[in-house]
Design a protein around this motif. Structure first.
Motif, PDB file in Angstrom:
ATOM      1  N   TYR A   1      43.786  42.811  38.523  1.00  0.00           N
ATOM      2  CA  TYR A   1      43.243  42.747  37.157  1.00  0.00           C
ATOM      3  C   TYR A   1      43.635  41.384  36.602  1.00  0.00           C
TER       4      TYR A   1
ATOM      5  N   THR B   1      34.313  35.797  35.172  1.00  0.00           N
ATOM      6  CA  THR B   1      34.795  36.254  33.867  1.00  0.00           C
ATOM      7  C   THR B   1      35.116  37.748  33.909  1.00  0.00           C
TER       8      THR B   1
ATOM      9  N   TYR C   1      38.126  42.174  37.450  1.00  0.00           N
ATOM     10  CA  TYR C   1      38.331  42.813  38.742  1.00  0.00           C
ATOM     11  C   TYR C   1      37.838  41.946  39.898  1.00  0.00           C
TER      12      TYR C   1
ATOM     13  N   ILE D   1      31.317  27.698  30.867  1.00  0.00           N
ATOM     14  CA  ILE D   1      31.955  28.616  29.933  1.00  0.00           C
ATOM     15  C   ILE D   1      33.152  27.950  29.269  1.00  0.00           C
TER      16      ILE D   1
ATOM     17  N   TYR E   1      41.547  30.195  19.176  1.00  0.00           N
ATOM     18  CA  TYR E   1      42.672  29.935  20.071  1.00  0.00           C
ATOM     19  C   TYR E   1      43.338  28.620  19.678  1.00  0.00           C
TER      20      TYR E   1
ATOM     21  N   ARG F   1      38.557  38.095  15.731  1.00  0.00           N
ATOM     22  CA  ARG F   1      37.656  39.209  16.016  1.00  0.00           C
ATOM     23  C   ARG F   1      38.358  40.487  16.434  1.00  0.00           C
ATOM     24  N   TRP F   2      39.676  40.453  16.603  1.00  0.00           N
ATOM     25  CA  TRP F   2      40.369  41.711  16.890  1.00  0.00           C
ATOM     26  C   TRP F   2      41.833  41.612  16.468  1.00  0.00           C
TER      27      TRP F   2
ATOM     28  N   ILE G   1      49.529  47.969  30.807  1.00  0.00           N
ATOM     29  CA  ILE G   1      48.794  48.476  31.959  1.00  0.00           C
ATOM     30  C   ILE G   1      49.624  49.571  32.642  1.00  0.00           C
TER      31      ILE G   1
ATOM     32  N   ASN H   1      42.994  49.204  34.317  1.00  0.00           N
ATOM     33  CA  ASN H   1      42.812  49.567  32.913  1.00  0.00           C
ATOM     34  C   ASN H   1      41.683  50.594  32.789  1.00  0.00           C
TER      35      ASN H   1
ATOM     36  N   ILE I   1      40.917  53.018  30.827  1.00  0.00           N
ATOM     37  CA  ILE I   1      40.266  53.309  29.548  1.00  0.00           C
ATOM     38  C   ILE I   1      39.220  52.239  29.235  1.00  0.00           C
ATOM     39  N   GLU I   2      39.558  51.009  29.566  1.00  0.00           N
ATOM     40  CA  GLU I   2      38.596  49.929  29.363  1.00  0.00           C
ATOM     41  C   GLU I   2      37.371  50.139  30.258  1.00  0.00           C
ATOM     42  N   VAL I   3      37.614  50.545  31.493  1.00  0.00           N
ATOM     43  CA  VAL I   3      36.501  50.769  32.419  1.00  0.00           C
ATOM     44  C   VAL I   3      35.587  51.866  31.888  1.00  0.00           C
TER      45      VAL I   3
ATOM     46  N   ARG J   1      33.651  50.686  28.809  1.00  0.00           N
ATOM     47  CA  ARG J   1      32.581  49.743  29.130  1.00  0.00           C
ATOM     48  C   ARG J   1      31.459  50.406  29.899  1.00  0.00           C
TER      49      ARG J   1
ATOM     50  N   LYS K   1      38.837  44.726  11.470  1.00  0.00           N
ATOM     51  CA  LYS K   1      39.166  43.550  12.279  1.00  0.00           C
ATOM     52  C   LYS K   1      38.059  43.238  13.272  1.00  0.00           C
ATOM     53  N   ARG K   2      37.389  44.280  13.735  1.00  0.00           N
ATOM     54  CA  ARG K   2      36.379  44.071  14.765  1.00  0.00           C
ATOM     55  C   ARG K   2      35.019  44.551  14.269  1.00  0.00           C
TER      56      ARG K   2
ATOM     57  N   VAL L   1      32.086  40.118  23.219  1.00  0.00           N
ATOM     58  CA  VAL L   1      32.605  39.419  24.393  1.00  0.00           C
ATOM     59  C   VAL L   1      33.437  38.210  23.976  1.00  0.00           C
ATOM     60  N   LYS L   2      34.367  37.850  24.856  1.00  0.00           N
ATOM     61  CA  LYS L   2      35.309  36.791  24.504  1.00  0.00           C
ATOM     62  C   LYS L   2      34.646  35.432  24.576  1.00  0.00           C
ATOM     63  N   ARG L   3      33.944  35.167  25.660  1.00  0.00           N
ATOM     64  CA  ARG L   3      33.414  33.829  25.807  1.00  0.00           C
ATOM     65  C   ARG L   3      32.094  33.811  26.583  1.00  0.00           C
ATOM     66  N   ASP L   4      32.025  34.627  27.623  1.00  0.00           N
ATOM     67  CA  ASP L   4      30.875  34.578  28.519  1.00  0.00           C
ATOM     68  C   ASP L   4      29.768  35.473  27.965  1.00  0.00           C
TER      69      ASP L   4
END
Ligand code: HEM
Lengths: 314, 219
Positions: free
Chosen positions: A78, A86, A89, A184, A260, A274-275, A283, B34, B36-38, B41, B109-110, B165-168
């Motif tokens: 991870y 990006t 996995y 990116i 950032y 944003r968060w 994890i 992760n 929960i994230e999987v 998504r 926040k989001r 999404v963060k960047r991509d």
């Protein structure tokens, strides 16, 4: 918790990495652990892929910190490594192609003795284990037993001049990295620290984790680890370290300056635009836990920032 | 008729595939570092994919003349709502553990979460009114009008994804572009219908033209 012994206390020890090359079959099995997308991306036909791996011997082991280390499987599957993908996995299945031998790290800039180190030189330095928390800016965290040496040990070898106010860290760019074909981030990946942050005894250059040489997706063969900052500050697969008089530009700051900052210290009170950064998912754990100031290293590092407005210098 | 019900059963099973896969991976502890994230998504992605497929039915039907597609559209739309509900449940339960203070904070926040909520709020009445009885009770015209909300839900869902999404941006952009194409594909149909509905008014508006029902799209 973590005890930092002065450098004089370090027992020099030899490290003998047993470099073993994965056979093609093992590599495929390794790749299959990644997602299907990663598997397609590995271009398994190019079988020259060779991951240098093996146990590190003779390092000084760390005392437990009272927090369980993240399973190796999770820490090595991870990964944010945008030079490959990006998707977190995917690097595990793709980074095997990264060519980590021969490997050189050029150390120059504001130093009296600029020098290019081969990875063998760095592996010969006395290695020690440090168990650090790692907090990603995305809101998850791990506990990782790193093996490496303090950055200041490397600095001693090149002797920074009085003009050295910052240190820039630059990641490799290889054609084994499909991600750099996408704009990116502004490649090569670059990170930076103030000189006092870099020289802080918590700041490491690492060559291994969990008793082994770093897996490629974790930043082999040598990466920075700055445990009180968000994970992206700990640049991977370093090829150049430059001491500078001016604050260097950093990859994520250039990508989104409002999100950032240069410092990017872990700070539950300063949210990402944003968060929220107030909590994190460790994890392997189910429920979120509160994020600690400076990722729990406030006692050691808060002094670096006295008098600074951390809301502005985020 | 028999062939149709087999086809429907097959589509039903295919639509359950993503859930079955998540459950299987979960049981084998293969959901990754992760989980929960999987799950968040994956369910979000499938809610979106099924919504997009449902939106593709009308243009496809007009191009291909395969009117049977209408028979599975309702099911696919319902599966979209089903995965959206799983997605929401994952968030409220596994991600936030019903910690309403944290959830409130998270929404502030989001803002992308607010968009996702907007999408669900629009999708639920559509799911509820999808039984034959409800369609009859509402009357076809009002039912059709209500189901126009699908477009709004889809736009909100696309924005929800773009914003998180963060960047991509490549993945969410693909969905946004496909949605745009799906909506554009309806434009000729829409214009045709409009022309048919009010031929007199449209023709009259064109100065000097004689009043004659338009038989082709005026576009
Ligand atoms: C109250 C409603 C909703 C909430 C609270 C919500 C929340 C979330 C959260 C927390 C994420 C994960 C963000 C991350 O991993 O960083 C997410 C991702 C996503 N959601 Fe939602 N969502 C909602 C409704 C919807 C709806 C209705 C759809 C589609 C019809 C949708 C589609 C998606 C998609 C496509 C993703 C991204 C999946 C990916 O990263 O591959 N969401 N949502």
């Amino acid at each position: 918790m973590l005890t930092i012994r002065p450098p004089s206390d370090i027992v020099p020890s030899e490290i003998t990495p047993r470099e073993q090359y994965l056979t093609r079959r093992e590599f495929i099995a390794h790749a299959a652990m990644g997602s299907a997308a990663a598997l397609i991306g590995t271009g398994i036909g190019t079988a020259q892929a060779e991951q240098v791996s093996g146990r590190i011997e003779g390092y000084r082991a760390a005392a437990p910190i009272g927090e369980e280390a993240t399973p190796f499987k999770d820490a090595s599957s991870y990964n944010n490594y945008y030079e490959f993908s990006t998707d977190k996995y995917s690097p595990a299945g793709m980074a095997g192609r990264l060519k980590t031998r021969p490997w050189q790290v050029q150390v120059d800039g504001e130093v009296a003795k600029p020098r290019t180190f081969g990875i063998e030189d760095l592996l010969k330095l006395p290695q020690q284990e440090r168990i650090y928390r790692m907090r990603c800016v995305e809101g998850w965290s791990m506990v990782i037993p790193w093996i490496g040496f303090e950055f200041s040990q490397l600095a001693q070898l090149v002797q920074p001049t009085a003009n050295a106010k910052y240190v820039e860290f630059i990641t490799a760019q290889q054609d084994t990295m499909p991600g750099i074909r996408m704009s990116i981030l502004d490649w090569p990946y670059a990170e930076g620290l103030r000189i006092d942050e870099a020289m802080h005894p918590l700041t490491l250059l690492t060559v291994g984790m969990y008793g082994q040489l770093l897996p490629n997706q974790n930043g082999a063969p040598v990466r920075l680890v700055v445990p009180w900052k968000y994970g992206f500050k700990s640049a991977k697969s370093l090829v150049r370290i430059r001491f500078t008089s001016k604050q260097p530009g950093t990859a994520w700051n250039k990508a989104a300056a409002n999100e950032y900052g240069f410092y990017s210290n872990v700070n539950p009170q300063v949210d990402h635009p944003r968060w929220s950064q107030a909590t994190e998912r460790r994890i392997g754990e189910f429920r979120k836990r509160p994020t600690l100031m400076f990722n729990g290293y406030a006692d050691q590092v808060a002094g670096l920032y006295t008098g600074m407005d951390l809301n502005k210098n985020f | 008729m028999k062939a149709l019900s087999y086809a429907k059963a097959l589509v039903f099973l295919l639509c359950l595939g993503p859930l079955a896969r998540l459950i299987a991976l979960g049981l084998m502890e293969e959901l990754g570092a992760n989980p929960i994230e999987v799950v968040t998504r994956s369910t979000g992605t499938w809610a979106m994919v099924f919504l997009w497929i449902a939106l593709a039915v009308t243009p496809l039907r007009h191009w291909t003349g395969w009117h049977v597609l209408l028979d599975v559209r309702r099911m696919i739309g319902l599966f979209s709502a089903f995965y959206a509900l799983l997605h929401l449940t994952t968030y409220l339960w596994l991600d936030q553990f019903f910690d309403w203070v944290a959830i409130g904070h998270d929404i502030l926040k989001r803002p992308f979460i607010t968009l996702g909520m907007g999408a669900i709020v629009l999708m639920l009445p559509l799911a509820i009114t999808s039984t034959d009885r409800m369609v009859r009770a509402l009357g076809a015209r009002r039912w059709v009008a209500l189901h126009k909300l699908t477009y709004a839900a889809a736009v909100l869902a696309a924005c929800h994804y773009l914003w998180l999404v963060k960047r991509d941006l490549s993945q969410p952009l693909i969905y946004a572009v496909v949605l745009l194409l799906l909506l554009l594909a309806r434009l000729p149909l829409y214009l045709k219908r409009r022309a048919r509905r009010s031929p007199a008014r449209r023709a009259g508006a064109a100065a000097g033209s004689t009043v004659r029902p338009a038989t082709r799209p005026v576009a």
